[in-house]
Design an enzyme around this catalytic site. Structure first.
Site, short mmCIF file in Angstrom:
data_model
loop_
_atom_site.label_atom_id
_atom_site.label_comp_id
_atom_site.label_asym_id
_atom_site.label_seq_id
_atom_site.Cartn_x
_atom_site.Cartn_y
_atom_site.Cartn_z
N ASN A 132 65.70 49.65 72.06
CA ASN A 132 67.12 49.98 72.15
C ASN A 132 68.04 48.81 71.77
OD1 ASN A 132 66.71 48.33 74.31
ND2 ASN A 132 67.27 49.84 75.88
N SER A 168 64.50 36.28 86.62
CA SER A 168 65.82 36.74 87.06
C SER A 168 65.73 37.96 87.97
CB SER A 168 66.68 37.08 85.84
OG SER A 168 66.09 38.16 85.11
N HIS A 288 38.94 38.43 34.01
CA HIS A 288 38.50 39.45 33.06
C HIS A 288 39.58 40.52 32.95
CE1 HIS A 288 35.88 42.20 30.92
NE2 HIS A 288 35.96 43.10 31.87
N ASN A 289 39.84 41.01 31.72
CA ASN A 289 40.87 42.05 31.53
C ASN A 289 42.15 41.68 32.30
OD1 ASN A 289 39.08 43.49 29.98
ND2 ASN A 289 38.66 45.04 31.52
N GLU A 318 41.92 36.62 29.66
CA GLU A 318 41.44 37.45 28.56
C GLU A 318 42.58 38.26 27.96
OE1 GLU A 318 37.72 40.38 27.49
OE2 GLU A 318 38.60 40.55 29.48
N ASP A 320 42.91 41.34 25.15
CA ASP A 320 42.30 42.32 24.23
C ASP A 320 43.37 42.81 23.26
OD1 ASP A 320 40.06 41.99 25.71
OD2 ASP A 320 39.92 44.04 26.45
N HIS A 333 43.35 48.05 27.14
CA HIS A 333 41.90 48.29 27.15
C HIS A 333 41.62 49.38 26.14
CE1 HIS A 333 37.92 48.86 29.35
NE2 HIS A 333 37.98 47.60 29.02
N GLU A 367 39.90 38.84 22.60
CA GLU A 367 39.02 39.84 21.99
C GLU A 367 39.82 40.52 20.88
OE1 GLU A 367 37.01 43.87 23.47
OE2 GLU A 367 36.18 42.08 24.43
N ASP A 631 37.96 46.78 68.01
CA ASP A 631 36.72 46.35 68.67
C ASP A 631 36.07 45.31 67.75
OD1 ASP A 631 37.17 48.36 70.56
OD2 ASP A 631 35.99 49.82 69.45
#
Length: 736
Positions: A132, A168, A288-289, A318, A320, A333, A367, A631
């Protein structure tokens, strides 16, 4: 910022909507809302923001560059995988106010002491629980708070603590009373036990007591007396105790929770390794990529992938490349539904971000699927955009006799030939003897047979080979070649040649010829990349590739999990510079190291790692249900040579993610400690289904501090989740 500002939130070229942004009075929270959305609003914490980028430094802002000038645009980059927030202010002055203000607020956060960070964290919880907004919490709100904080506490015990904190006697807790309640709730009996073991009077640690603790438990050497004085000065909150050269329990707790008290040796955080050895003697953080943000079939391509990888210390990215419209090469890609970005935007991004985190060289792994015409455009972009950041010839201008070191090719050492190196891969359907053989022009024995201006081979033409000389000329030290065999390589390979393997091919070689693979990698660079069947952009375990000395182990940086945890862990040492020196038995060819039989190498010295998992602190919830409690169990994983691969777990603690206590001891024999990585994983135990991930921390064994240490946990994305931690005791001894 406190007054508030109307800015445009940009999601695309067509989605541009006004939002009202305001910094809250706590100077820690940004509140924003839509004028049309009534009372609906959103907030984010300043601590969630990793960086601020000025101008058109995102695809979204680049797309509206013709509409809004750069000086009104900026991007808020969030930690983890949360999307960026692209904004346009009404004026350049307003944009600068927010940019400077956010940078200052982030700087203030980073400069906070441990106590201030904890106070801030407590304050955040108070605000969440004060439903509140009256600045007080009744007992019902406190009960709700305990569940939010992962505590399943007996109602009678909780009410007793609440009454004790309510000084208090108002039936509610105000700010200071809530802090007292929190301290009672988080009483560290585990740390108190250690404190009292070394305290002569049970009240404080004298300078002599603390020296004994540092020497006997933490196994610290050097000038212990001076170090003790520094710790008291830095972490002791009581001025009275400081005058007595003593440390109270609060100071002791602050020290153990600090960087110096953590499991990661702070002396290994900065650049401490020899950086003057050839590139092939280092593991190199590699992506990669890099352009992909998601999967490899329909995922988004983005310059953000390069920014994030380079910001994590990645040193090989990389690209491409395919023919695009209007004569402009594109990156995506190929033969999939992934989105496309411009090659020139990638080059711009790499040029801007390559050396922000690390000054050591970056390798562009290109590439190349482009036509000769668009290859020439690629070469023009590389030259015009990168300028002298691009390595265009050997570092000394002479015929090379070996790979350069990271040191001599780092950005601040080479104003004339800086550190972006190209490794251009021919399209897979091309014959391998191509213009990419251009480094041989520097080799006197082969100079005449490969390049001269009139191309002595009458059957060789650029169009026939489908490669442009302009692009090929930028391949100097990292020339991609087809791999025949280790024997062929030993006889014929040049030092600047790089072989690339899929993970499956690399595994085949390491199983069949492990020592030869190690020997090969002591003098040649090797790149390993994920299988094409990993369409979800998942990662293999990079450790098995590091075990044979493969340097460029390319991972999908956009995919969280074990692979990236190990990569982040390995490269978190040595200044996060992206280069980690391999052990000497992997760089000296005559050593003959075999990862399958490590006991046969000359400097074999196995160790026993003993870890007592003592307790956990404020573990994050994994289930959004308010009444769910973790847990927790702790699993310790050893990643290294095959003989060292091992996992052990503690028991699980039921219904307590706030302050679980284990005192469980795990022991491991490690045969090649120089290569071993240790990964701590906290999970939420579930009897009927797979355990849920809670947090993790991964580090090299060589960077581990002994004694009583805290492990500051990271999220699945690799970002910090303070104040979640584990408290452990570590011992590393030689195997008798």
């Amino acid at each position: 910022m406190l007054v508030g500002t109307v800015m445009r939130k940009i999601k695309s070229r067509t989605w541009k909507k006004q939002r009202y942004f305001k910094l809250q009075d706590d100077c820690m929270t940004i509140w924003y809302k839509s004028k049309k959305a009534g009372n609906t609003h959103s907030t984010f914490s300043v601590g969630d923001v990793e960086a601020i980028r000025e101008g058109h430094q995102s695809e979204v802002l680049l797309s509206i560059a013709d509409e809004f000038p750069a000086d009104r645009c900026f991007t808020l980059v969030f930690r983890g995988r949360r999307g960026n927030l692209d904004l346009v202010a009404e004026s350049a002055e307003e944009a600068q106010s927010w940019i400077r203000g956010m940078k200052k607020l982030i700087e203030n956060l980073e400069n906070m002491g441990e106590r201030e960070k904890l106070d801030q964290w407590i304050g955040d919880w108070f605000k969440k629980a004060d439903k509140n907004n009256d600045g007080r919490m009744n007992f019902k709100e406190v009960q709700d708070l305990l569940k939010m904080m992962n505590v399943d506490m007996n109602e009678h015990h909780a009410h007793r603590l609440f009454t004790m904190a309510d000084k208090s006697q108002s039936g509610t807790l105000e700010d200071d009373e809530f802090v007292l309640f929190y301290k009672m709730l988080t009483q560290r009996e585990d740390v108190l036990r250690v404190f009292q073991e070394y305290s002569v009077d049970g009240q404080k640690l004298s300078q002599s007591d603390l020296e004994d603790f540092l020497r006997e438990e933490q196994l610290e050497g050097g000038d212990i007396e001076q170090h003790t004085k520094q710790l008291i000065e830095c972490y002791e909150p009581s001025e009275t105790a400081k005058l007595l050269n003593a440390m109270t329990f609060d100071g002791f707790l602050m020290y153990l929770g600090s960087t110096e008290g953590s499991i990661f040796n702070p002396q290994r955080r900065g650049v401490f390794q020899d950086m003057s050895q050839p590139l092939c003697h280092y593991f190199i953080s590699s992506s990669h990529n890099t352009y992909l943000m998601e999967d490899q079939l329909r995922g988004q391509s983005s310059i953000e992938g390069y920014i994030r990888a380079l910001s994590r210390g990645c040193r090989c990215v990389e690209v491409d490349c395919w023919d695009g419209a209007n004569g402009e090469p594109i990156v995506y890609h190929g033969h999939t539904f992934t989105s496309k970005i411009l090659f020139k935007d990638v080059v711009n991004t790499v040029g801007n971000y390559a050396f922000k985190v690390s000054e050591y060289p970056v390798i562009l792994s290109i590439e190349n699927h482009c036509s000769v015409e668009q290859q020439r455009v690629m070469a023009q972009h590389l030259n015009h955009i990168l300028g002298n950041k691009l390595l265009k010839s050997t570092l000394d201008g002479k015929a090379p006799i070996g790979l350069p070191s990271p040191e001599v090719s780092r950005a601040d050492c080479c104003p004339d030939f800086t550190s972006l190196m190209c490794n251009s891969v021919a399209p897979r359907y091309m014959h391998q003897k191509t213009a990419l053989d251009c480094p041989e022009k520097c080799d006197k024995e082969l100079k005449a047979s490969t390049w001269s201006l009139d191309f002595p081979d009458p059957n060789w033409t650029e169009s026939k080979q489908r490669l442009s000389k302009e692009l090929s000329d930028y391949v100097v030290y990292c020339k991609s070649v087809h791999f025949s065999s280790f024997k062929h390589s030993r006889i014929h390979s040049k030092f600047y040649e790089v072989a690339s393997f899929t993970e499956s091919k690399a595994r085949k070689h390491l199983r069949e010829a492990g020592p030869e693979f190690v020997h090969h990698n002591s003098r040649q660079l090797t790149r390993v990349y994920p299988s094409g069947f990993r369409t979800d952009s998942s990662n293999f375990n990079p450790q098995e590739m590091w075990n044979t000395g493969c340097q460029i182990v390319a991972l999908n940086f956009q995919t969280a999990g074990e692979g990236m945890d190990l990569n982040d862990g390995l490269f978190s040492q040595n200044g996060n510079c992206g280069y980690v020196l391999k052990p000497s038995f992997m760089t000296e060819a005559e050593k003959g190291f075999d990862p399958e039989t490590p006991q046969k190498h000359d400097h074999y010295q196995p160790v026993v790692l003993t870890i007592q998992v003592i307790s956990g602190q404020q573990l994050p919830k994994v289930n959004i249900k308010e009444d769910s409690i973790v847990d927790p169990l702790v699993r310790v994983e050893i990643h290294g040579v095959p003989m060292d691969q091992a996992k052990q777990e503690t028991r699980y603690i039921e219904n307590n993610g706030f302050n679980p206590v284990w005192y469980d001891t795990l022991r491991f024999t490690i045969h090649t400690p120089e290569l071993a990585m240790v990964r701590f994983v906290v999970e939420d135990y579930d009897k009927t289904s797979k355990n849920d991930f809670v947090g993790q921390f991964t580090l090299p064994l060589s960077c581990m501090q002994q004694g009583y240490r805290h492990i500051h946990l990271l999220s699945k994305d690799g970002t910090s989740i303070p104040p979640s931690s584990l408290f452990v005791h570590i011992r590393i001894t030689e195997l008798e």
